[in-house]
Write an enzyme that holds these catalytic residues in place. Sequence first.
Site, mmCIF file in Angstrom:
data_model
loop_
_atom_site.group_PDB
_atom_site.id
_atom_site.type_symbol
_atom_site.label_atom_id
_atom_site.label_comp_id
_atom_site.label_asym_id
_atom_site.label_seq_id
_atom_site.Cartn_x
_atom_site.Cartn_y
_atom_site.Cartn_z
ATOM 1 N N HIS A 199 54.922 -1.499 27.160
ATOM 2 C CA HIS A 199 53.867 -2.504 27.262
ATOM 3 C C HIS A 199 54.298 -3.761 26.522
ATOM 4 C CE1 HIS A 199 50.118 -0.003 28.485
ATOM 5 N NE2 HIS A 199 51.227 0.525 28.997
ATOM 6 N N TYR A 241 41.183 -3.773 23.885
ATOM 7 C CA TYR A 241 40.316 -3.533 22.727
ATOM 8 C C TYR A 241 39.137 -4.490 22.881
ATOM 9 C CZ TYR A 241 44.312 -1.253 20.399
ATOM 10 O OH TYR A 241 45.352 -0.423 20.063
ATOM 11 N N PRO A 263 42.033 4.148 13.696
ATOM 12 C CA PRO A 263 42.951 4.098 14.854
ATOM 13 C C PRO A 263 42.954 2.752 15.582
ATOM 14 C CG PRO A 263 41.014 5.406 15.362
ATOM 15 C CD PRO A 263 40.926 5.079 13.914
ATOM 16 N N LYS A 305 48.260 2.757 14.177
ATOM 17 C CA LYS A 305 49.313 2.816 13.163
ATOM 18 C C LYS A 305 49.553 4.210 12.573
ATOM 19 C CE LYS A 305 50.489 -1.248 13.652
ATOM 20 N NZ LYS A 305 51.595 -1.243 14.602
ATOM 21 N N TYR A 360 51.145 -5.485 15.475
ATOM 22 C CA TYR A 360 50.896 -4.451 16.478
ATOM 23 C C TYR A 360 52.202 -3.787 16.925
ATOM 24 C CZ TYR A 360 48.386 -2.047 20.235
ATOM 25 O OH TYR A 360 47.817 -1.086 21.031
HETATM 26 C C1 PHB Z 1 44.994 6.099 22.597
HETATM 27 O O1 PHB Z 1 45.578 5.876 23.674
HETATM 28 O O2 PHB Z 1 44.488 7.206 22.306
HETATM 29 C C2 PHB Z 1 44.903 4.974 21.588
HETATM 30 C C3 PHB Z 1 45.597 3.804 21.820
HETATM 31 C C4 PHB Z 1 45.527 2.766 20.897
HETATM 32 C C5 PHB Z 1 44.749 2.925 19.755
HETATM 33 C C6 PHB Z 1 44.057 4.117 19.513
HETATM 34 C C7 PHB Z 1 44.131 5.154 20.438
HETATM 35 O O3 PHB Z 1 44.672 1.901 18.841
#
Ligand code: PHB
Length: 390
Positions: free
Chosen positions: A72, A201, A293, A297, A385
Site C-alpha cells: 500500500h 481511518y 491499534p 504499531k 505510519y
Molecule cells: C487491521 O487490518 O486489522 C488493522 C489495520 C490497521 C490498523 C488496525 C487494524 O491501524
Amino acid sequence: MRTQVGIIGGGPSGLLLSQLLHLQGVSSVVLERRSRAHVLGRIRAGVLEQGFQNLMRQAGIARRMDREGQIHSGVNIAFYEERLRIDLEGLTGGKTVMVYGQTEVTHDLYEARDALDGAVIDEAENVTPHDLQSDAPYLTFTKDGAEERLDCDFVIGCDGFHGISRRCVPSDVLQTFERVYPFGWLGVLSETPPVNEELIYARHDSGFALCSLRGPQLSRYYVQVKADESPDGWSDERFWERLKSAIPAEVAARLVTGPAVEKSVAPLRSFVAEPLRWGRLFLAGDAAHIVPPTGAKGLNLAASDIQYLSSALIDWYKKGEAGGLDGYSARALARVWKAERFSWWMTSLLHRFPENEGFGDRIQRAEFDYLAGSKAAQTMLAENYVGLPY
Ligand code: PHB
Ligand code: APR
C-alpha cells in the site's frame, strides 16, 4: 533441560526472536502457555512496516508474505464527509506498508520453527522465572502434569500484556506509564470485497471507524464502541448501520455487507513499562508496551524490540560483547515512545471523546483541517505510519 535463551511466550515476538537466534547458532526454547491452535486463532492487525518485512526476510520466513502481502502506497483519513489521501510513498521518498494478517505472520513463524526443529513447547503451564539476578537463571513449568525445569543464560519476556515476566521486576524498580481510553473497537471480519483498495481511518458523529482488508474477498472493519461493550449486543445489521454512519456517504454507498465470520471487542490503552531489563530478564513486545491499534504499531514495535535484542544476544555469544544488552532498554524505549506518541495522536484525532465534546470536537476539526492543508503535517503522519528508522 538447558538452553542459552529461555523465551516466555509463543506469539510473534517470541517466535521471531527464537528464529533469528537459531539462524546465528544461539539456542533457545519457547514456552507458550496456550495451544498452537489458540495462538493461531487470534485475529490481529495486519499492517507491516518495511522494518518488519525486512526482519521476516532476514529470518527466512518471508516467502508467503512477499507472495500474498499487498503493498500500500497510501492511506486515507476521513473526517465527516471529507476524505484525505496521505501519499505515503511520495511523502517518504518511496516507503510503503504491506497489508498481511498477523495470523498469517504467526502461522509462518510457527512453520519456520518447525522446519528447523525449533523448541516451541506449547501448553506449558505455570511458567515461573527464578534467579533472574544471578548469571544462572532458570524457568520452571508444568507440561502434561509433569514439573519441568529449563536452565538458561537469559530469560526473555515475550508473554504479552497479561504475561508473568513484567511482574517479576520489583515494584521499586519497575515504572509503568498508562492511559486507558474510554472506548473500544468492535471489529468484524467478513467474506466481502473491501470497500476501498486502501485503508480508511474515519471520524464521524458516531465516532471512529476503520475500513481495512485481508484480501480481495476478505474485509476487516472496526467501529468505536463503549469500553465495556459486548459483541453479543451487536447484530450484523446493527454493525453495518453504525459503520455506514461513520464513513463518508460516497464510501458507504459502495459498501458490500455480509455475515460476520468473526466479531470481537478490543479495549484501547497506551502502556509502557520501564526499564526493559532486570538482571538476566529482558522484556519485549506487548510484555513491555501496548499501543492503541489506531497507528497499527503493535506488531511493528515488537519487531524493532526483537531486532535490537537478537543482535545484542548474538553479539554476547559470538563476540563476548555486552554493549547491546546493556543498551537494549534505552534503545528500544526511544523508539517505543515515538510510536506511543503517534498512536496516541491518531487516536486523539479520530475518536469521539464524550468528556471533550465542544472544545475537543473543534480541536479535532482544526487538526484535520491543518493536516489537509499542510504537506509538513501529512509528512509527519506518513513517516510515522510507514515506520520510523530502527
Ligand atoms: C487491521 O487490518 O486489522 C488493522 C489495520 C490497521 C490498523 C488496525 C487494524 O491501524
Ligand atoms: N506463560 C507462557 N506463555 C504466556 C504466558 C505465560 N505466563 N502469558 C502469556 N503467554 C503467551 C500468550 O499466550 C501469547 O501467545 O505469550 C504470547 C504473547 O503474544 P502476544 O500477546 O501476541 O504478544 P507479542 O508476541 O509481543 O506480539 C505483539 O502481536 O498480539 C499482537 O497486539 C500484539 O501486535 C502486537 C504483537
